[in-house]
Design a protein around this motif. Sequence first.
Motif, short mmCIF file in Angstrom:
data_model
loop_
_atom_site.label_atom_id
_atom_site.label_comp_id
_atom_site.label_asym_id
_atom_site.label_seq_id
_atom_site.Cartn_x
_atom_site.Cartn_y
_atom_site.Cartn_z
N ASP A 35 19.87 -21.96 -4.05
CA ASP A 35 20.92 -21.54 -4.67
C ASP A 35 21.10 -20.33 -5.25
OD1 ASP A 35 23.50 -21.74 -6.07
OD2 ASP A 35 23.07 -23.47 -7.29
N THR A 36 21.28 -19.20 -4.61
CA THR A 36 21.10 -17.89 -4.98
C THR A 36 22.29 -17.53 -6.09
OG1 THR A 36 22.06 -17.00 -3.23
CG2 THR A 36 19.75 -17.06 -3.24
N ALA A 37 23.34 -18.35 -5.89
CA ALA A 37 24.79 -17.98 -6.47
C ALA A 37 24.52 -18.21 -7.94
CB ALA A 37 25.77 -18.90 -5.97
N THR A 38 23.84 -19.44 -8.17
CA THR A 38 23.48 -19.64 -9.84
C THR A 38 22.35 -18.69 -10.25
OG1 THR A 38 23.88 -22.13 -9.31
CG2 THR A 38 22.34 -21.61 -11.06
N GLY A 39 21.60 -18.41 -9.30
CA GLY A 39 20.40 -17.53 -9.90
C GLY A 39 21.07 -16.16 -10.29
N LEU A 40 22.17 -15.45 -9.53
CA LEU A 40 22.86 -14.36 -9.83
C LEU A 40 23.43 -14.65 -11.12
CD1 LEU A 40 24.13 -13.38 -6.43
CD2 LEU A 40 22.71 -11.83 -7.78
N ARG A 41 24.09 -15.65 -11.39
CA ARG A 41 25.16 -15.92 -12.56
C ARG A 41 24.17 -16.02 -13.66
NH1 ARG A 41 29.13 -21.09 -13.16
NH2 ARG A 41 30.22 -20.29 -15.13
N LEU A 42 22.97 -16.68 -13.57
CA LEU A 42 22.21 -16.74 -14.70
C LEU A 42 21.31 -15.83 -15.06
CD1 LEU A 42 21.79 -20.69 -14.84
CD2 LEU A 42 23.58 -19.57 -15.96
N PHE A 43 21.21 -14.77 -14.00
CA PHE A 43 19.99 -13.99 -14.19
C PHE A 43 20.13 -12.76 -15.25
CE2 PHE A 43 17.62 -10.02 -12.64
CZ PHE A 43 16.37 -10.65 -12.85
N PRO A 44 21.39 -12.50 -15.63
CA PRO A 44 21.85 -11.64 -16.88
C PRO A 44 21.22 -12.20 -18.31
CG PRO A 44 23.34 -11.58 -15.64
CD PRO A 44 22.82 -12.81 -15.00
N ILE A 45 20.99 -13.46 -18.29
CA ILE A 45 20.48 -14.30 -19.56
C ILE A 45 19.17 -14.10 -19.57
CG2 ILE A 45 20.14 -16.39 -20.59
CD1 ILE A 45 22.81 -17.50 -19.58
N CYS A 46 18.52 -14.10 -18.13
CA CYS A 46 17.17 -13.89 -18.37
C CYS A 46 16.77 -12.28 -18.55
CB CYS A 46 16.50 -14.13 -16.76
SG CYS A 46 16.72 -15.69 -16.21
N ARG A 47 17.32 -11.27 -18.02
CA ARG A 47 17.17 -10.15 -18.78
C ARG A 47 17.41 -10.00 -20.16
NH1 ARG A 47 19.44 -5.92 -14.01
NH2 ARG A 47 18.27 -4.66 -15.19
N GLN A 48 18.16 -10.49 -20.54
CA GLN A 48 18.71 -10.59 -22.08
C GLN A 48 17.44 -11.03 -22.77
OE1 GLN A 48 19.82 -13.51 -23.86
NE2 GLN A 48 19.74 -12.19 -25.74
N ILE A 49 16.99 -12.11 -22.51
CA ILE A 49 15.75 -12.88 -23.12
C ILE A 49 14.79 -11.78 -23.15
CG2 ILE A 49 14.20 -14.62 -22.82
CD1 ILE A 49 16.28 -16.53 -21.45
N LEU A 50 14.22 -11.45 -22.05
CA LEU A 50 13.02 -10.40 -22.02
C LEU A 50 13.27 -9.35 -22.90
CD1 LEU A 50 12.28 -11.10 -17.94
CD2 LEU A 50 11.03 -11.95 -20.07
N THR A 51 14.38 -8.64 -22.78
CA THR A 51 14.74 -7.47 -23.37
C THR A 51 14.53 -7.72 -24.77
OG1 THR A 51 16.20 -6.50 -21.93
CG2 THR A 51 16.37 -5.73 -24.10
N ARG A 52 14.99 -8.78 -25.42
CA ARG A 52 15.07 -9.20 -27.05
C ARG A 52 13.80 -9.52 -27.41
NH1 ARG A 52 15.71 -14.02 -28.09
NH2 ARG A 52 17.08 -14.40 -26.45
N THR A 53 13.07 -10.66 -26.51
CA THR A 53 11.92 -10.97 -27.05
C THR A 53 10.92 -10.01 -26.97
OG1 THR A 53 11.49 -12.01 -24.93
CG2 THR A 53 12.57 -13.43 -26.60
#
Length: 506
Positions: free
Chosen positions: A292-310
Amino acid sequence: MAPAETFQESSSFLSDAQALIPKLVYTDEEPLETVSFEPDDTVFLRHRRVAQDPMSVHEETWYSTGADFIVDFEGHRTGYLSFDLDAQGINVDSPARLRLTFGEVPADVVEEFYPSKSWISTSWFPYEVISVDELPQKVQIKRRHAFRYVRFQVLEISPKFKVRFHNIKSHAVTSATNHVKPVDLDGFEVIDQVGLRTLRDCMQTVYEDGPRRDRRLWLGDLRLQALVNYVTFQNNDLVKRCLYLFAGLQVDGKIMACLYERPRPATSGDYIVDYELLFVVTLLEYVQATQDTATGLRLFPICRQILTRTLHDHIRDGLFTPQPEVWYFIDWQEQLDRQASIQGVFIFALKAAQQLGKLINVNVDYSKEIQELTQGAMSFFDTDKGVFVCNGQVSWASQAWMGMAQILPAEKHVQAILSAIEDPNAIKANTPYSYHYVLEALHRNDAKQQCLALAKTYFGGMVDRGADTFWEAYSENDSLFSPYHDVHNNSFCHAWSCTVSWFLRV
Protein backbone atom coordinates in the motif's frame (compact mmCIF):
# COMPACT_ATOMS: atom_id res chain seq x y z
CA MET A 1 -2.03 27.97 15.98
CA ALA A 2 -1.35 25.32 13.33
CA PRO A 3 -2.29 26.19 9.75
CA ALA A 4 -5.78 25.22 8.61
CA GLU A 5 -4.54 22.53 6.25
CA THR A 6 -3.00 20.68 9.20
CA PHE A 7 -6.37 20.43 10.89
CA GLN A 8 -7.99 19.38 7.62
CA GLU A 9 -5.46 16.60 7.16
CA SER A 10 -5.85 15.47 10.76
CA SER A 11 -9.61 15.39 10.29
CA SER A 12 -9.12 13.39 7.10
CA PHE A 13 -6.86 10.89 8.87
CA LEU A 14 -9.48 10.38 11.57
CA SER A 15 -12.28 10.03 9.03
CA ASP A 16 -10.33 7.35 7.19
CA ALA A 17 -9.55 5.61 10.47
CA GLN A 18 -13.23 5.54 11.39
CA ALA A 19 -14.10 4.09 7.99
CA LEU A 20 -11.77 1.18 8.78
CA ILE A 21 -13.46 0.07 12.01
CA PRO A 22 -13.55 -3.73 11.69
CA LYS A 23 -16.49 -6.00 12.19
CA LEU A 24 -16.31 -7.88 15.47
CA VAL A 25 -17.04 -11.60 15.62
CA TYR A 26 -18.79 -13.05 18.67
CA THR A 27 -18.54 -16.66 19.83
CA ASP A 28 -20.70 -18.10 22.62
CA GLU A 29 -18.95 -20.50 24.97
CA GLU A 30 -19.99 -22.38 28.11
CA PRO A 31 -17.93 -23.43 31.14
CA LEU A 32 -17.50 -27.16 31.60
CA GLU A 33 -17.21 -27.37 35.37
CA THR A 34 -16.84 -25.58 38.66
CA VAL A 35 -13.40 -25.54 40.26
CA SER A 36 -11.63 -24.51 43.43
CA PHE A 37 -8.02 -23.55 44.11
CA GLU A 38 -5.78 -24.64 46.94
CA PRO A 39 -2.71 -22.61 47.95
CA ASP A 40 0.41 -24.40 46.71
CA ASP A 41 3.88 -22.89 46.99
CA THR A 42 5.28 -25.52 44.64
CA VAL A 43 3.48 -24.10 41.58
CA PHE A 44 4.43 -20.79 40.01
CA LEU A 45 0.97 -19.21 40.15
CA ARG A 46 0.72 -20.08 43.86
CA HIS A 47 -2.54 -22.05 43.54
CA ARG A 48 -3.44 -25.55 42.41
CA ARG A 49 -6.65 -26.14 40.46
CA VAL A 50 -9.09 -28.70 41.86
CA ALA A 51 -12.07 -29.84 39.78
CA GLN A 52 -15.42 -29.71 41.57
CA ASP A 53 -18.72 -30.38 39.80
CA PRO A 54 -19.74 -30.60 36.16
CA MET A 55 -22.04 -27.77 35.14
CA SER A 56 -24.99 -30.16 34.95
CA VAL A 57 -24.75 -30.71 38.71
CA HIS A 58 -24.10 -27.05 39.48
CA GLU A 59 -27.16 -25.90 37.56
CA GLU A 60 -29.44 -27.89 39.86
CA THR A 61 -28.02 -26.27 43.00
CA TRP A 62 -29.86 -23.50 44.92
CA TYR A 63 -27.78 -20.92 46.79
CA SER A 64 -28.26 -18.65 49.82
CA THR A 65 -26.30 -15.69 51.21
CA GLY A 66 -22.60 -16.53 51.42
CA ALA A 67 -22.60 -18.97 48.51
CA ASP A 68 -19.39 -18.92 46.50
CA PHE A 69 -18.29 -20.89 43.44
CA ILE A 70 -15.89 -20.55 40.48
CA VAL A 71 -16.52 -21.65 36.90
CA ASP A 72 -13.71 -22.47 34.49
CA PHE A 73 -14.11 -21.78 30.77
CA GLU A 74 -10.82 -23.68 30.23
CA GLY A 75 -9.23 -21.04 28.05
CA HIS A 76 -8.76 -17.29 27.88
CA ARG A 77 -11.17 -15.03 26.05
CA THR A 78 -12.04 -11.35 25.78
CA GLY A 79 -15.77 -10.79 25.95
CA TYR A 80 -18.95 -10.58 27.94
CA LEU A 81 -20.80 -12.74 30.46
CA SER A 82 -24.46 -13.64 30.74
CA PHE A 83 -26.47 -16.05 32.88
CA ASP A 84 -30.03 -16.82 33.96
CA LEU A 85 -30.83 -16.16 37.61
CA ASP A 86 -33.83 -18.03 39.05
CA ALA A 87 -35.45 -17.78 42.49
CA GLN A 88 -37.20 -20.34 44.69
CA GLY A 89 -38.94 -19.71 48.00
CA ILE A 90 -41.84 -17.95 49.70
CA ASN A 91 -41.31 -14.81 47.64
CA VAL A 92 -38.58 -12.55 46.27
CA ASP A 93 -38.68 -9.76 48.83
CA SER A 94 -35.24 -8.25 48.30
CA PRO A 95 -32.63 -7.71 45.59
CA ALA A 96 -30.03 -10.39 45.05
CA ARG A 97 -26.66 -8.70 45.51
CA LEU A 98 -23.86 -10.53 43.70
CA ARG A 99 -20.14 -10.10 43.24
CA LEU A 100 -18.60 -11.41 40.01
CA THR A 101 -14.82 -11.61 39.75
CA PHE A 102 -13.18 -12.28 36.40
CA GLY A 103 -9.88 -14.10 36.44
CA GLU A 104 -7.15 -14.51 33.85
CA VAL A 105 -5.10 -16.45 36.41
CA PRO A 106 -6.11 -18.21 39.65
CA ALA A 107 -4.95 -15.39 41.94
CA ASP A 108 -7.53 -13.08 40.41
CA VAL A 109 -10.39 -15.12 41.80
CA VAL A 110 -8.99 -16.32 45.12
CA GLU A 111 -6.71 -13.57 46.45
CA GLU A 112 -7.84 -10.30 47.98
CA PHE A 113 -7.31 -7.19 45.85
CA TYR A 114 -7.17 -4.79 48.79
CA PRO A 115 -5.19 -3.23 50.34
CA SER A 116 -3.11 -2.51 47.25
CA LYS A 117 0.23 -0.79 46.71
CA SER A 118 -0.41 -0.28 42.99
CA TRP A 119 0.58 3.13 41.64
CA ILE A 120 -1.91 2.82 38.77
CA SER A 121 -5.63 2.90 39.41
CA THR A 122 -7.10 -0.06 41.25
CA SER A 123 -10.39 0.53 39.42
CA TRP A 124 -8.91 -1.87 36.85
CA PHE A 125 -9.34 -4.74 39.29
CA PRO A 126 -11.67 -7.15 37.45
CA TYR A 127 -14.81 -7.46 39.53
CA GLU A 128 -18.41 -6.25 39.47
CA VAL A 129 -20.95 -5.89 42.26
CA ILE A 130 -24.51 -5.96 40.94
CA SER A 131 -28.00 -5.99 42.41
CA VAL A 132 -30.74 -7.92 40.63
CA ASP A 133 -34.18 -6.71 41.68
CA GLU A 134 -36.59 -8.90 39.77
CA LEU A 135 -36.27 -12.67 39.53
CA PRO A 136 -36.20 -14.76 37.45
CA GLN A 137 -34.11 -12.68 35.07
CA LYS A 138 -31.49 -13.01 32.39
CA VAL A 139 -28.42 -11.08 33.59
CA GLN A 140 -26.01 -9.61 31.10
CA ILE A 141 -22.80 -7.96 32.29
CA LYS A 142 -22.40 -4.91 30.10
CA ARG A 143 -18.72 -4.36 30.76
CA ARG A 144 -16.29 -6.36 28.65
CA HIS A 145 -13.76 -8.46 30.53
CA ALA A 146 -10.76 -10.67 29.77
CA PHE A 147 -11.00 -13.97 31.63
CA ARG A 148 -10.80 -17.71 31.91
CA TYR A 149 -12.39 -18.02 35.37
CA VAL A 150 -15.43 -16.32 36.89
CA ARG A 151 -16.10 -16.36 40.61
CA PHE A 152 -19.74 -15.97 41.66
CA GLN A 153 -20.45 -14.78 45.20
CA VAL A 154 -23.92 -14.32 46.63
CA LEU A 155 -23.28 -11.37 48.94
CA GLU A 156 -26.80 -10.82 50.21
CA ILE A 157 -30.30 -12.13 49.61
CA SER A 158 -33.37 -12.47 51.78
CA PRO A 159 -33.71 -15.71 53.79
CA LYS A 160 -37.12 -16.13 52.15
CA PHE A 161 -35.68 -17.37 48.85
CA LYS A 162 -32.70 -19.02 47.20
CA VAL A 163 -31.16 -18.45 43.77
CA ARG A 164 -29.94 -20.71 41.01
CA PHE A 165 -27.47 -19.85 38.24
CA HIS A 166 -27.82 -21.57 34.91
CA ASN A 167 -27.11 -21.05 31.24
CA ILE A 168 -23.84 -19.32 32.12
CA LYS A 169 -22.15 -18.18 28.92
CA SER A 170 -19.24 -16.09 27.76
CA HIS A 171 -19.59 -14.15 24.53
CA ALA A 172 -16.04 -13.94 23.23
CA VAL A 173 -15.26 -11.09 20.85
CA THR A 174 -12.41 -10.34 18.45
CA SER A 175 -11.71 -8.83 15.06
CA ALA A 176 -9.35 -11.72 14.22
CA THR A 177 -11.36 -13.79 11.77
CA ASN A 178 -8.97 -15.71 9.53
CA HIS A 179 -8.06 -19.29 10.35
CA VAL A 180 -4.34 -19.59 11.06
CA LYS A 181 -2.47 -22.73 10.14
CA PRO A 182 -0.53 -23.97 13.19
CA VAL A 183 3.23 -24.26 12.99
CA ASP A 184 4.82 -27.65 12.53
CA LEU A 185 7.90 -27.17 14.67
CA ASP A 186 8.63 -29.65 17.41
CA GLY A 187 8.24 -28.20 20.88
CA PHE A 188 6.58 -24.99 19.74
CA GLU A 189 3.04 -26.09 18.93
CA VAL A 190 1.51 -25.12 22.28
CA ILE A 191 3.69 -22.01 22.57
CA ASP A 192 2.43 -20.86 19.18
CA GLN A 193 -1.21 -21.44 20.10
CA VAL A 194 -0.75 -19.32 23.24
CA GLY A 195 0.84 -16.57 21.14
CA LEU A 196 -2.01 -16.61 18.62
CA ARG A 197 -4.62 -16.56 21.38
CA THR A 198 -2.84 -13.57 22.93
CA LEU A 199 -3.03 -11.57 19.70
CA ARG A 200 -6.59 -12.72 18.96
CA ASP A 201 -7.88 -11.51 22.32
CA CYS A 202 -6.14 -8.13 21.92
CA MET A 203 -7.50 -7.60 18.40
CA GLN A 204 -10.62 -5.54 18.89
CA THR A 205 -11.49 -2.33 17.01
CA VAL A 206 -7.85 -1.36 17.52
CA TYR A 207 -4.86 -3.42 18.54
CA GLU A 208 -5.31 -3.11 22.28
CA ASP A 209 -2.31 -3.53 24.53
CA GLY A 210 -4.28 -5.49 27.10
CA PRO A 211 -7.98 -6.36 26.99
CA ARG A 212 -8.18 -6.51 30.79
CA ARG A 213 -6.23 -3.43 31.82
CA ASP A 214 -5.46 -0.28 29.84
CA ARG A 215 -7.43 -1.24 26.70
CA ARG A 216 -5.56 1.42 24.76
CA LEU A 217 -3.71 1.52 21.50
CA TRP A 218 -0.01 1.90 22.32
CA LEU A 219 2.43 2.59 19.53
CA GLY A 220 5.14 0.27 20.84
CA ASP A 221 2.68 -2.60 21.11
CA LEU A 222 1.23 -1.83 17.68
CA ARG A 223 4.46 -2.60 15.85
CA LEU A 224 4.77 -6.01 17.50
CA GLN A 225 1.12 -6.94 16.99
CA ALA A 226 1.28 -5.85 13.36
CA LEU A 227 4.28 -8.09 12.70
CA VAL A 228 2.45 -11.13 14.01
CA ASN A 229 -0.73 -10.14 12.18
CA TYR A 230 0.99 -10.02 8.79
CA VAL A 231 1.93 -13.72 9.03
CA THR A 232 -1.22 -14.93 10.82
CA PHE A 233 -4.65 -13.24 10.86
CA GLN A 234 -3.78 -10.73 8.11
CA ASN A 235 -6.23 -8.08 9.25
CA ASN A 236 -4.05 -5.44 7.63
CA ASP A 237 -6.73 -2.76 7.51
CA LEU A 238 -6.66 -2.76 11.30
CA VAL A 239 -2.98 -1.77 11.18
CA LYS A 240 -3.86 0.98 8.70
CA ARG A 241 -6.65 2.20 10.96
CA CYS A 242 -4.25 2.44 13.90
CA LEU A 243 -1.64 4.34 11.87
CA TYR A 244 -4.28 6.85 10.78
CA LEU A 245 -5.49 7.28 14.36
CA PHE A 246 -1.99 8.16 15.50
CA ALA A 247 -1.52 10.48 12.53
CA GLY A 248 -4.82 12.23 13.18
CA LEU A 249 -4.20 12.78 16.88
CA GLN A 250 -0.83 14.51 16.90
CA VAL A 251 -0.15 16.93 19.73
CA ASP A 252 2.13 19.85 18.90
CA GLY A 253 3.26 17.87 15.87
CA LYS A 254 4.19 14.82 17.94
CA ILE A 255 2.90 11.27 17.57
CA MET A 256 1.79 10.38 21.06
CA ALA A 257 2.56 7.07 22.72
CA CYS A 258 -1.02 5.88 23.13
CA LEU A 259 -4.62 6.83 22.51
CA TYR A 260 -8.20 5.99 23.37
CA GLU A 261 -11.03 5.15 20.98
CA ARG A 262 -14.06 5.99 23.06
CA PRO A 263 -16.18 7.94 23.63
CA ARG A 264 -14.26 9.64 20.82
CA PRO A 265 -10.67 9.19 19.59
CA ALA A 266 -8.30 11.06 21.90
CA THR A 267 -4.71 10.86 23.09
CA SER A 268 -3.75 10.01 26.65
CA GLY A 269 -1.12 12.72 26.84
CA ASP A 270 1.75 10.22 27.13
CA TYR A 271 4.75 10.88 24.88
CA ILE A 272 7.64 8.41 24.55
CA VAL A 273 10.52 9.20 22.21
CA ASP A 274 11.43 5.61 21.35
CA TYR A 275 7.79 4.81 20.61
CA GLU A 276 7.43 7.82 18.30
CA LEU A 277 10.51 6.71 16.34
CA LEU A 278 8.90 3.29 15.91
CA PHE A 279 6.04 4.94 13.98
CA VAL A 280 8.52 5.20 11.08
CA VAL A 281 9.39 1.51 11.33
CA THR A 282 5.76 0.45 11.67
CA LEU A 283 4.81 2.37 8.52
CA LEU A 284 7.68 0.80 6.57
CA GLU A 285 6.65 -2.70 7.61
CA TYR A 286 3.00 -2.01 6.79
CA VAL A 287 3.95 -0.94 3.26
CA GLN A 288 6.24 -3.95 2.87
CA ALA A 289 3.46 -6.31 3.98
CA THR A 290 0.62 -4.76 1.95
CA GLN A 291 2.27 -2.92 -0.96
CA ASP A 292 0.00 0.00 0.00
CA THR A 293 2.37 2.69 -1.24
CA ALA A 294 -0.44 5.27 -1.25
CA THR A 295 -0.64 5.13 2.53
CA GLY A 296 3.13 5.17 2.71
CA LEU A 297 3.24 8.35 0.61
CA ARG A 298 0.51 9.99 2.62
CA LEU A 299 2.12 9.34 6.01
CA PHE A 300 5.78 9.71 5.01
CA PRO A 301 5.83 13.49 5.67
CA ILE A 302 5.01 12.68 9.29
CA CYS A 303 8.01 10.34 9.43
CA ARG A 304 10.31 13.06 8.09
CA GLN A 305 8.93 15.51 10.61
CA ILE A 306 9.47 13.03 13.46
CA LEU A 307 13.08 12.48 12.50
CA THR A 308 13.87 16.16 11.94
CA ARG A 309 12.43 17.19 15.30
CA THR A 310 13.75 14.33 17.44
CA LEU A 311 17.26 14.58 15.97
CA HIS A 312 17.25 18.31 16.76
CA ASP A 313 15.92 17.78 20.28
CA HIS A 314 17.89 14.74 21.38
CA ILE A 315 21.10 14.33 19.38
CA ARG A 316 24.27 16.27 20.22
CA ASP A 317 27.50 15.63 18.31
CA GLY A 318 26.24 12.28 17.07
CA LEU A 319 25.14 11.07 20.50
CA PHE A 320 21.72 10.72 22.06
CA THR A 321 21.49 13.11 24.99
CA PRO A 322 18.60 12.51 27.41
CA GLN A 323 16.36 15.47 28.11
CA PRO A 324 14.84 16.07 31.55
CA GLU A 325 11.24 15.02 32.10
CA VAL A 326 11.02 13.13 28.81
CA TRP A 327 9.89 9.50 28.94
CA TYR A 328 12.29 7.02 27.34
CA PHE A 329 10.78 3.57 27.79
CA ILE A 330 12.76 0.60 26.35
CA ASP A 331 11.71 -1.60 29.29
CA TRP A 332 10.11 -1.57 32.73
CA GLN A 333 13.54 -1.66 34.36
CA GLU A 334 14.46 1.01 36.91
CA GLN A 335 18.18 0.20 36.84
CA LEU A 336 18.54 0.42 33.07
CA ASP A 337 20.69 3.18 31.56
CA ARG A 338 18.84 3.84 28.30
CA GLN A 339 21.33 6.03 26.43
CA ALA A 340 22.86 3.34 24.22
CA SER A 341 19.47 1.73 23.60
CA ILE A 342 17.90 4.98 22.39
CA GLN A 343 20.95 5.60 20.20
CA GLY A 344 20.18 2.28 18.53
CA VAL A 345 16.49 3.16 18.13
CA PHE A 346 17.44 6.36 16.29
CA ILE A 347 19.68 4.52 13.84
CA PHE A 348 17.04 1.81 13.34
CA ALA A 349 14.39 4.44 12.54
CA LEU A 350 16.65 6.40 10.20
CA LYS A 351 17.47 3.27 8.23
CA ALA A 352 13.75 2.43 8.07
CA ALA A 353 12.98 5.91 6.69
CA GLN A 354 15.70 5.50 4.08
CA GLN A 355 14.24 2.15 3.02
CA LEU A 356 10.67 3.46 3.01
CA GLY A 357 11.66 6.37 0.78
CA LYS A 358 12.96 3.92 -1.82
CA LEU A 359 9.78 1.84 -1.63
CA ILE A 360 7.51 4.80 -2.31
CA ASN A 361 9.88 6.59 -4.70
CA VAL A 362 10.53 9.60 -2.50
CA ASN A 363 13.95 11.19 -2.76
CA VAL A 364 15.30 11.18 0.78
CA ASP A 365 18.81 10.69 2.11
CA TYR A 366 19.64 10.11 5.76
CA SER A 367 23.06 8.62 5.09
CA LYS A 368 24.88 11.51 6.80
CA GLU A 369 22.77 11.22 9.96
CA ILE A 370 23.13 7.44 9.97
CA GLN A 371 26.90 7.73 9.65
CA GLU A 372 27.17 10.31 12.46
CA LEU A 373 25.00 8.31 14.83
CA THR A 374 26.79 5.08 13.96
CA GLN A 375 30.11 6.69 14.83
CA GLY A 376 28.57 7.87 18.07
CA ALA A 377 27.24 4.39 18.77
CA MET A 378 30.70 2.91 18.41
CA SER A 379 31.83 4.99 21.39
CA PHE A 380 29.78 2.61 23.52
CA PHE A 381 31.47 -0.50 22.15
CA ASP A 382 34.16 -2.10 24.33
CA THR A 383 36.35 -3.97 21.87
CA ASP A 384 38.06 -5.98 24.62
CA LYS A 385 34.78 -7.25 26.11
CA GLY A 386 32.93 -7.36 22.79
CA VAL A 387 29.84 -5.67 24.24
CA PHE A 388 28.26 -2.22 24.30
CA VAL A 389 28.83 -0.54 27.65
CA CYS A 390 26.60 2.35 28.64
CA ASN A 391 28.13 4.54 31.37
CA GLY A 392 29.76 1.48 32.90
CA GLN A 393 26.64 -0.70 32.56
CA VAL A 394 26.20 -3.81 30.42
CA SER A 395 22.56 -4.56 29.59
CA TRP A 396 20.61 -6.87 27.34
CA ALA A 397 18.73 -3.86 26.00
CA SER A 398 21.86 -2.02 24.84
CA GLN A 399 23.05 -5.08 22.92
CA ALA A 400 19.58 -5.67 21.48
CA TRP A 401 19.00 -2.16 20.14
CA MET A 402 22.50 -1.84 18.73
CA GLY A 403 21.84 -5.20 17.10
CA MET A 404 18.60 -3.83 15.65
CA ALA A 405 20.59 -0.89 14.27
CA GLN A 406 23.12 -3.33 12.75
CA ILE A 407 26.18 -1.13 13.04
CA LEU A 408 28.62 -4.06 13.33
CA PRO A 409 29.05 -7.30 11.38
CA ALA A 410 26.24 -9.69 12.30
CA GLU A 411 28.41 -12.16 14.19
CA LYS A 412 29.67 -9.41 16.52
CA HIS A 413 26.15 -8.37 17.43
CA VAL A 414 25.23 -11.97 18.14
CA GLN A 415 28.28 -12.42 20.34
CA ALA A 416 27.52 -9.19 22.21
CA ILE A 417 23.95 -10.31 22.93
CA LEU A 418 24.98 -13.80 24.04
CA SER A 419 27.77 -12.38 26.20
CA ALA A 420 25.34 -10.08 27.99
CA ILE A 421 22.91 -12.97 28.54
CA GLU A 422 25.69 -15.02 30.09
CA ASP A 423 26.91 -12.12 32.26
CA PRO A 424 25.35 -12.45 35.75
CA ASN A 425 25.96 -8.73 36.37
CA ALA A 426 24.29 -7.51 33.18
CA ILE A 427 20.89 -5.81 33.43
CA LYS A 428 18.38 -8.35 32.10
CA ALA A 429 15.34 -7.73 29.98
CA ASN A 430 12.41 -7.32 32.37
CA THR A 431 9.36 -7.71 30.13
CA PRO A 432 8.32 -9.67 27.03
CA TYR A 433 8.55 -6.34 25.15
CA SER A 434 12.25 -6.04 25.86
CA TYR A 435 12.75 -9.77 25.33
CA HIS A 436 11.24 -9.37 21.87
CA TYR A 437 14.00 -7.00 20.82
CA VAL A 438 16.69 -9.30 22.16
CA LEU A 439 15.13 -12.07 20.05
CA GLU A 440 14.62 -9.86 16.99
CA ALA A 441 18.20 -8.61 17.15
CA LEU A 442 19.41 -12.22 17.12
CA HIS A 443 17.07 -13.01 14.24
CA ARG A 444 18.11 -9.94 12.20
CA ASN A 445 21.73 -10.89 12.63
CA ASP A 446 21.31 -14.40 11.25
CA ALA A 447 21.12 -16.23 14.57
CA LYS A 448 17.70 -17.81 14.15
CA GLN A 449 18.65 -20.96 16.03
CA GLN A 450 19.76 -18.98 19.09
CA CYS A 451 16.65 -16.79 18.76
CA LEU A 452 14.28 -19.76 18.86
CA ALA A 453 16.19 -21.42 21.70
CA LEU A 454 15.83 -18.32 23.86
CA ALA A 455 12.18 -17.92 22.81
CA LYS A 456 11.49 -21.51 23.83
CA THR A 457 13.08 -20.98 27.23
CA TYR A 458 11.30 -17.71 27.93
CA PHE A 459 7.85 -18.09 26.36
CA GLY A 460 7.84 -21.84 26.92
CA GLY A 461 8.63 -21.10 30.55
CA MET A 462 5.47 -19.03 30.80
CA VAL A 463 3.43 -21.88 29.31
CA ASP A 464 5.02 -24.37 31.71
CA ARG A 465 4.08 -22.05 34.57
CA GLY A 466 0.43 -21.88 33.61
CA ALA A 467 0.02 -19.24 30.88
CA ASP A 468 -2.72 -19.77 28.31
CA THR A 469 -2.13 -16.25 27.00
CA PHE A 470 1.24 -14.52 27.38
CA TRP A 471 1.67 -12.09 30.24
CA GLU A 472 2.59 -8.43 30.35
CA ALA A 473 5.40 -9.01 32.83
CA TYR A 474 7.23 -12.21 33.64
CA SER A 475 10.15 -12.97 35.92
CA GLU A 476 11.08 -16.63 35.88
CA ASN A 477 11.68 -16.78 39.63
CA ASP A 478 9.12 -14.31 40.94
CA SER A 479 5.40 -14.81 40.37
CA LEU A 480 4.68 -11.54 42.20
CA PHE A 481 6.79 -9.33 39.94
CA SER A 482 4.87 -6.26 38.81
CA PRO A 483 5.95 -2.94 37.28
CA TYR A 484 3.03 -1.45 39.22
CA HIS A 485 3.96 -2.84 42.66
CA ASP A 486 0.91 -5.11 42.71
CA VAL A 487 0.66 -8.24 40.57
CA HIS A 488 -3.14 -8.00 40.60
CA ASN A 489 -2.86 -4.97 38.33
CA ASN A 490 -0.76 -6.86 35.78
CA SER A 491 -2.30 -7.82 32.47
CA PHE A 492 -2.10 -11.57 31.83
CA CYS A 493 -2.99 -11.26 28.15
CA HIS A 494 -0.79 -8.55 26.72
CA ALA A 495 -0.15 -7.52 23.15
CA TRP A 496 3.59 -7.03 23.31
CA SER A 497 3.98 -10.66 24.40
CA CYS A 498 2.56 -12.37 21.29
CA THR A 499 5.57 -12.18 18.98
CA VAL A 500 6.88 -15.73 19.38
CA SER A 501 4.29 -16.60 16.72
CA TRP A 502 6.08 -14.21 14.34
CA PHE A 503 9.50 -15.71 14.94
CA LEU A 504 8.11 -19.16 14.18
CA ARG A 505 6.95 -18.02 10.71
CA VAL A 506 9.73 -15.80 9.38
